[in-house]
Design a protein around this motif. Structure first.
Motif, short mmCIF file in Angstrom:
data_model
loop_
_atom_site.label_atom_id
_atom_site.label_comp_id
_atom_site.label_asym_id
_atom_site.label_seq_id
_atom_site.Cartn_x
_atom_site.Cartn_y
_atom_site.Cartn_z
N LEU A 145 25.18 33.21 33.54
CA LEU A 145 25.86 33.87 34.74
C LEU A 145 27.16 34.27 34.28
O LEU A 145 27.80 33.56 33.73
CB LEU A 145 25.95 32.92 35.83
N PRO A 146 27.78 35.64 34.69
CA PRO A 146 28.95 35.98 34.45
C PRO A 146 29.89 35.14 35.26
O PRO A 146 29.77 35.00 36.43
CB PRO A 146 29.04 37.49 34.66
N PRO A 147 30.97 34.41 34.64
CA PRO A 147 31.98 33.85 35.54
C PRO A 147 32.73 34.58 36.38
O PRO A 147 33.14 35.67 35.94
CB PRO A 147 32.74 32.91 34.47
N LEU A 148 33.11 34.26 37.57
CA LEU A 148 33.94 35.08 38.32
C LEU A 148 35.58 34.50 37.84
O LEU A 148 35.91 33.44 38.14
CB LEU A 148 34.04 34.61 39.52
N ARG A 149 36.19 35.34 37.49
CA ARG A 149 37.61 34.98 36.87
C ARG A 149 38.60 35.40 37.87
O ARG A 149 38.81 36.38 38.16
CB ARG A 149 38.08 35.74 35.69
N ILE A 150 38.99 34.28 38.83
CA ILE A 150 39.66 34.70 40.08
C ILE A 150 41.20 35.09 39.61
O ILE A 150 41.39 35.97 40.17
CB ILE A 150 39.98 32.88 40.62
N ARG A 151 41.68 34.83 38.28
CA ARG A 151 42.88 35.42 38.18
C ARG A 151 42.76 36.97 37.97
O ARG A 151 43.69 37.85 38.20
CB ARG A 151 43.45 34.83 36.77
N ARG A 152 41.78 37.30 37.80
CA ARG A 152 41.73 38.87 37.64
C ARG A 152 41.60 39.60 38.87
O ARG A 152 42.28 40.44 39.06
CB ARG A 152 40.19 39.14 36.94
N LEU A 153 40.94 38.86 40.06
CA LEU A 153 41.08 39.42 41.48
C LEU A 153 42.48 39.17 41.80
O LEU A 153 42.94 40.06 42.61
CB LEU A 153 40.29 38.53 42.23
N LEU A 154 43.10 38.39 41.41
CA LEU A 154 44.73 38.27 41.78
C LEU A 154 45.64 39.01 41.37
O LEU A 154 46.61 39.20 41.87
CB LEU A 154 45.04 36.59 41.53
N ARG A 155 45.44 39.80 40.30
CA ARG A 155 46.37 40.49 39.43
C ARG A 155 47.02 41.34 40.16
O ARG A 155 48.42 41.50 40.13
CB ARG A 155 45.73 40.96 38.32
N PRO A 156 46.29 42.31 41.14
CA PRO A 156 47.10 43.27 41.82
C PRO A 156 48.10 42.95 42.89
O PRO A 156 49.20 43.56 43.22
CB PRO A 156 46.01 44.00 42.54
N PHE A 157 48.16 41.46 42.94
CA PHE A 157 49.11 40.97 44.04
C PHE A 157 50.49 40.99 43.18
O PHE A 157 51.51 41.45 44.16
CB PHE A 157 48.85 39.29 44.01
N PHE A 158 50.72 41.01 41.75
CA PHE A 158 51.94 41.05 41.26
C PHE A 158 52.65 42.40 41.43
O PHE A 158 53.63 42.75 41.56
CB PHE A 158 51.70 40.92 39.78
N LEU A 159 51.82 43.39 41.45
CA LEU A 159 52.34 45.04 41.72
C LEU A 159 52.51 45.09 43.30
O LEU A 159 53.69 45.41 43.59
CB LEU A 159 51.00 45.83 41.73
N MET A 160 51.94 44.40 44.14
CA MET A 160 52.23 44.48 45.77
C MET A 160 53.65 43.79 45.74
O MET A 160 54.29 44.15 46.62
CB MET A 160 51.10 43.97 46.44
N GLN A 161 53.65 42.80 45.04
CA GLN A 161 54.77 41.67 45.31
C GLN A 161 56.14 42.40 44.84
O GLN A 161 57.07 41.98 45.46
CB GLN A 161 54.70 40.29 44.69
N ASN A 162 56.13 43.19 44.02
CA ASN A 162 57.26 43.77 43.62
C ASN A 162 57.83 45.22 44.00
O ASN A 162 58.80 45.59 43.96
CB ASN A 162 56.88 44.38 41.95
N SER A 163 57.08 45.59 45.14
CA SER A 163 57.73 46.88 45.67
C SER A 163 57.75 46.49 47.19
O SER A 163 56.93 46.25 47.92
CB SER A 163 56.35 47.75 45.54
N SER A 164 59.04 46.75 47.73
CA SER A 164 59.19 46.54 49.24
C SER A 164 58.70 47.86 49.97
O SER A 164 58.18 47.39 51.23
CB SER A 164 60.79 46.55 49.50
N MET A 165 58.38 48.89 49.66
CA MET A 165 57.75 49.84 49.81
C MET A 165 56.42 49.68 50.42
O MET A 165 55.71 49.86 51.45
CB MET A 165 57.62 51.15 49.28
N MET A 166 55.56 49.10 49.41
CA MET A 166 54.39 48.64 49.49
C MET A 166 54.11 47.30 50.59
O MET A 166 53.14 47.63 51.39
CB MET A 166 53.59 48.16 48.38
N LYS A 167 55.16 46.37 50.66
CA LYS A 167 54.98 45.60 51.52
C LYS A 167 55.17 46.18 52.98
O LYS A 167 54.46 45.72 53.93
CB LYS A 167 56.18 44.40 51.43
#
Lengths: 682, 682
Positions: A145-167
């Motif tokens: 079974l392919p493992p679900l790597r949660i950290r991959r799903l969470l990665r885009p959060f760093f992009l979102m966190q870094n931009s005030s416009m996106m927030k």
């Protein structure tokens, strides 16, 4: 400097998805022709990832130090940042403890020998695996079974966190959710009612009847009927779904037309209206907010500096900032040198007096003044002949001549393209085109040299359009020389051979097409086009927040798709369930040869998601994944349709409207100041 | 009264298109199954038409008399009205002079014996025929060309001329034309550049190569490539057009994605923005204009009446209107009786004094006050038992119970629908459903009677929702009784036979589904749905102008399409060029069995145009009409796409946005008065 490192880190960690184990480094995504992908050696991506995570750890600790613990606890974004980091690091440690076992556990690449379909991971299992993987054993059940790597799903959060416009954009979307939910509810009711009506209408009586065929093809049972009408909501099966019934009787068309009118034209556009309503005045407000912040900052700086003055000279009655203090601070600040220079000059003009608060604020208005760079002086020639030559070659008519020549170049390429279209590639004669190309490139070279002579090298480089032309000429020259070196000089019957994906010769022609941009550059000078063109340019600038959100959405869904549907689509022929192309019914995944639209690696998943977002023919994907993976796959695709096509496209339209109207209002405001009449009707 | 006659006349003359010679009175439009249509007897439609035209002549003469010749000459709309009428009448006289020869000249209906394809009218000829038909002879050449009846094309003008809203909308569209032209120009440049790039990219080298297949399928020559990319602009061939190249190499997908992003998402939405920009404030302004006109009218009435007063009593110094004069005028005016009553009362309250100008204006404010009708008094019952029964049955919980029962009814139908979906129609057992239906209908009858008892008949009829419920119950009762009469009482194994298109039994179930509207009625009472639902209702009210323009556009294009493509699509088999279904390639007109999408009569043309407007699969139509009718047919379809899909859909979206924002602004204005915080973000 810090923000640039952070941006690069974010880019790097997001980019990892292309290289990580289901790696996208194959030339094609088509399951029939795909070669085994290159897999990164064990530990490479993991070490890059941990470096990135450490950068984020440093970032979050700096930030928490700066805002203080009391503030930190209140800031949901920062708390989430911390939580995501902790989870990612834990997930990473788990990955590390398996020492690349993950890669071995995963299903083999289908190419060398695809696993039998029954051993395929069930999509729901792989979700459950996320919970049990921390303490899983290599049992038979969970073996591949392919493992679900949660950290991959969470990665885009760093992009979102870094931009005030996106927030901010996210906040806008969130606040329009209640109304969007109500429209979606209406849409659901609409869908259900029409499905029921449809199933009653198309009960089908006699064999071979129009009603009967309609029932068999689109209204067989409840899920089928719902899907048919859901797809009709996106108009992706428009004439097909009504064809059997409409061929029998005209009146049935009314059912489908009313459904499309209400659903697709009415309710869908209402969604756009709701999102746009939230975005109205968005640009204006963000502009006001940033201005307000700057003024607040300047005022705070003034208070700090004036308190320093008061400390130093306690006997002085006046309140204000000493110019020398201010200049001292200014030296340490990183600023655009021309702006700094302007402020320093302004400060010096006050002499030694204390600066009062309003004068201090006015200093910062210098930032708003755009620096108009004077073009460097032209070289002075003594001879009158050289002088008149300089006048001729620096005149704008010389530019026009260059554009005309470039147009001729384009036309020659186009004419040969059209003429050659009916000739087989082997029989083409590129002699004349080769000669023409040489001539044009020589002209561009000449133009470059003459302009440099007329304006001087610094003067030539001062205009970005010249830089573009120069670069283009240089690239063309290099390509032409190498073409000549490889294929010799053109002669009748000259046929540059083909090498690789694009031959050198084709490359030269393609680059030649870039000459088009010389014309696109002239568009804003046509009055009719000016507003539209400048809106387009402005839009691109303001589009970053939207682009970021799109990246986040695509990333999350692509990773989810890979976990759910990896290896589900298998090449026809060897052991898979798929029938051969010739026997597949018309309009099916197999007949249309959509084999490249799978979720086997990140790049392929992106393209598949794009194709579903564009909505056309997405019923083919729905049907194929239902057959290969199970009926629950529909939920994933419908969710993606809702998020991407409905929300993102509405958001895009809202941004375009907002930008255009903002621009337009400013323009018509300027016009009304100049006395022009208003242009809106009535 | 006059306007109602005029509206009816316009409806009649437009409706004629369904009955006139390519008459739509067949049950299907499918060329394979279509029977010979009923043709109206010679002179019937012509006489109806001339009656309508005479009404218009009367209308234009009344209008020209009212505005005077000087004004008439300046009014372009009236001049055009006159011109259209003259041309229509001349055209009608020409038709009459041929004494139904037209119908005989036309190609025979394909069904009895289709003409040989070579005798088909060439589309360009039929246009030329318009010019020569006045003096044409029954020569061999023009023998069976359909005449272009100009007056049919001109008919929608009467509709447009009659509505001031439509004229205004048209003005809005016209004033946004320059910018739309510039965006369309950009779109054209975009298309051309990418076509050239595409043809360079997909030159195709080896046989069986991905590039080669791409070239052969979509980039064979310039027109083919242009069409492929134009269709991609509408995303109607999205994954297909990139499939051959993308299967070969991932990188080719970028070409198509960039093209779609710029063209479809960017430039197309810019068109919407431009149209919306013209419509901003449209509702507000039209509201202001109508208010202004009313005030102007009231003021003019005041001046006229006060001058009468001055004439009558020359010695009086005061200026004003005598109440009795005003009341006298009021008696002659057609007005809503409740409003009239209110004004009369107000006038009486002034006594006999002269009305000054501002008081006179204020009188008309009565029109804005909505009349709240008091529900008629409930019947008074003496017995305490009847009184308490009246309380129970007039309580709103009794309504809720009714809704609950109706929900149960719906659910029972749905459940049986789903259960029966897998059973063949012959094997179904409708016993339980029949019993249940009886029970539900009895309940509805009981509910009706109890409510009438509780509220009294006038009180019951005062609420429109009760009227709806009552009507529904009556229809259901009639249907149920006739079902019982025809099929007897339900018994196990009961299977109502099927008769005609829908059996009585199915009809009863369909009408039962109307019970859904009992629930839709509750939507506005849910707070979340309130704004959305009321916007939807408002929209429908404000949509008339848009609907009118859509009717005009459809009408003109349908008549043009009939003239160009009538009889072009022929049934497969007997002598036509079309291959049989089985041998047709996948995705072609023949394989998809789009035979009903033709231009052989008005109703069929409307549906065909609708299908092209919805854009999905329109490349199939483009291809089919290219094959059957010639390459120039593309121009017609592309033009229709531009007018309908691009402009109309943008217009529709603009109207929705305008309505929604207007509504929203008013609501948030009311909220901010009430102290609620603003809901837009930031």
């Amino acid at each position: 400097m810090r923000s640039r490192i952070l941006s690069f880190t974010i880019f790097l960690i997001l980019f990892l998805a292309f290289i990580e184990t289901p790696s996208s480094l194959t030339s094609t995504a088509d399951v029939r022709y795909r070669s085994a992908p290159w897999d990164p050696p064990c530990g490479l991506t993991e070490s890059v990832e941990v470096l990135c995570l450490l950068v984020f750890v440093a970032d979050v600790s700096v930030k928490s130090y700066l805002v203080g613990w009391a503030q930190f606890r209140m800031n949901l974004w920062l708390l989430a940042y911390l939580a995501v980091l902790v989870v990612s690091l834990m997930d990473w440690i788990v990955s590390l403890s398996l020492v690349c076992q993950e890669a071995l556990d995963e299903p083999q690449d289908p190419r060398p020998g695809p696993p039998c379909p029954s051993a395929q991971p069930h999509p729901r299992w792989s979700l459950a695996v996320g919970a049990v993987r921390a303490h899983r054993h290599p049992t038979l059940l969970f073996m591949n079974l392919p493992p679900l790597r949660i950290r991959r799903l969470l990665r885009p959060f760093f992009l979102m966190q870094n931009s005030s416009m996106m927030k901010k954009t996210l906040k806008c979307i969130r606040s329009s959710l209640p109304e969007m939910a109500s429209v979606l509810l209406l849409l659901g009711v609409h869908l259900c009612v029409f499905t029921m009506f449809g199933m009653l209408l198309f009960t089908g009586k006699e064999q071979g009847d129009g009603q009967d065929r309609e029932r068999l093809m689109y209204f067989r049972n409840l899920p089928e009927a719902l899907t048919s009408l859901l797809v009709l909501l996106t108009t992706a099966n428009n004439p097909d779904v009504m064809t059997p019934a409409y061929s029998k009787n005209r009146a049935y068309a009314i059912f489908f037309i009313v459904f499309t009118l209400i659903g697709s034209l009415f309710l869908m556009n209402l969604l756009t209206a709701i999102i746009y309503n939230q975005f109205r005045g968005y640009l204006m407000k963000s502009f006001q907010t940033s201005l307000f912040r700057r003024r607040l900052g300047a005022r705070a700086a003034y208070e700090v500096l004036s308190s320093m003055t008061a400390e130093g000279e306690a006997h002085r009655q006046e309140v204000g900032v000493r110019p020398q203090d201010f200049l001292q601070v200014l030296q340490k600040v990183q600023l655009d040198s021309s702006h700094k220079q302007a402020i320093v000059e302004k400060v010096h003009s006050y002499g030694g007096d204390l600066l009062p608060a309003d004068e201090f604020q006015k200093l910062f208005n210098e930032f708003d003044k755009r620096v108009i760079k004077e073009p460097p002086p032209r070289p002075e020639y003594l001879s009158p002949f050289l002088k008149s030559a300089q006048f001729v070659f620096s005149h704008r008519y010389f530019d026009y001549l260059g554009n005309l020549i470039a147009l001729g170049n384009l036309l020659s390429i186009s004419v040969f393209l059209v003429v050659d279209a009916d000739v087989l590639p082997e029989d083409r004669d590129d002699f004349i085109l080769g000669i023409l190309n040489c001539v044009f490139i020589l002209y561009y070279l000449l133009e470059l040299l003459l302009k440099v002579f007329a304006l001087g090298l610094p003067g030539y480089l001062a205009y970005s359009r010249n830089v573009f032309d120069g670069l283009l000429t240089a690239v063309l020259l290099v390509l032409e020389i190498s073409t000549l070196a490889v294929y010799r000089f053109p002669h009748p019957g000259w046929k540059p051979e083909m090498l690789g994906l694009l031959s050198l010769w084709d490359m030269a022609r393609l680059v030649n097409m870039l000459v088009v941009f010389r014309f696109l550059r002239t568009i804003p000078s046509v009055k009719l086009m000016a507003v539209v063109a400048s809106t387009v340019l402005d839009l691109i600038r303001n589009m970053r927040a939207f682009g970021g959100i799109l990246v986040v959405v695509y990333y999350v869904f692509a990773i989810m798709g890979i976990n759910l549907f990896r290896g589900v689509i298998m090449a026809p022929g060897n052991g898979s369930l798929a029938p051969h192309n010739s026997s597949a019914p018309c309009g099916s995944f197999e007949q249309l040869e959509y084999w490249a639209n799978n979720f086997d690696d990140f790049a392929a998943a992106l393209i598949t998601l794009w194709n579903v977002m564009v909505v056309n023919n997405w019923q083919v994907f729905l049907d194929a994944y239902r057959r290969y993976s199970g009926p629950w796959s529909k939920i994933y695709f419908v969710l993606w349709w809702l998020v991407s096509s409905v929300i993102s496209v509405s958001l895009f339209l809202a941004l375009i409207l907002e930008n255009f109207l903002h621009k337009w209002d400013r323009r018509s405001h300027l016009q009304s100041l100049a006395g022009d009449p208003d242009t809106t009707c009535q």
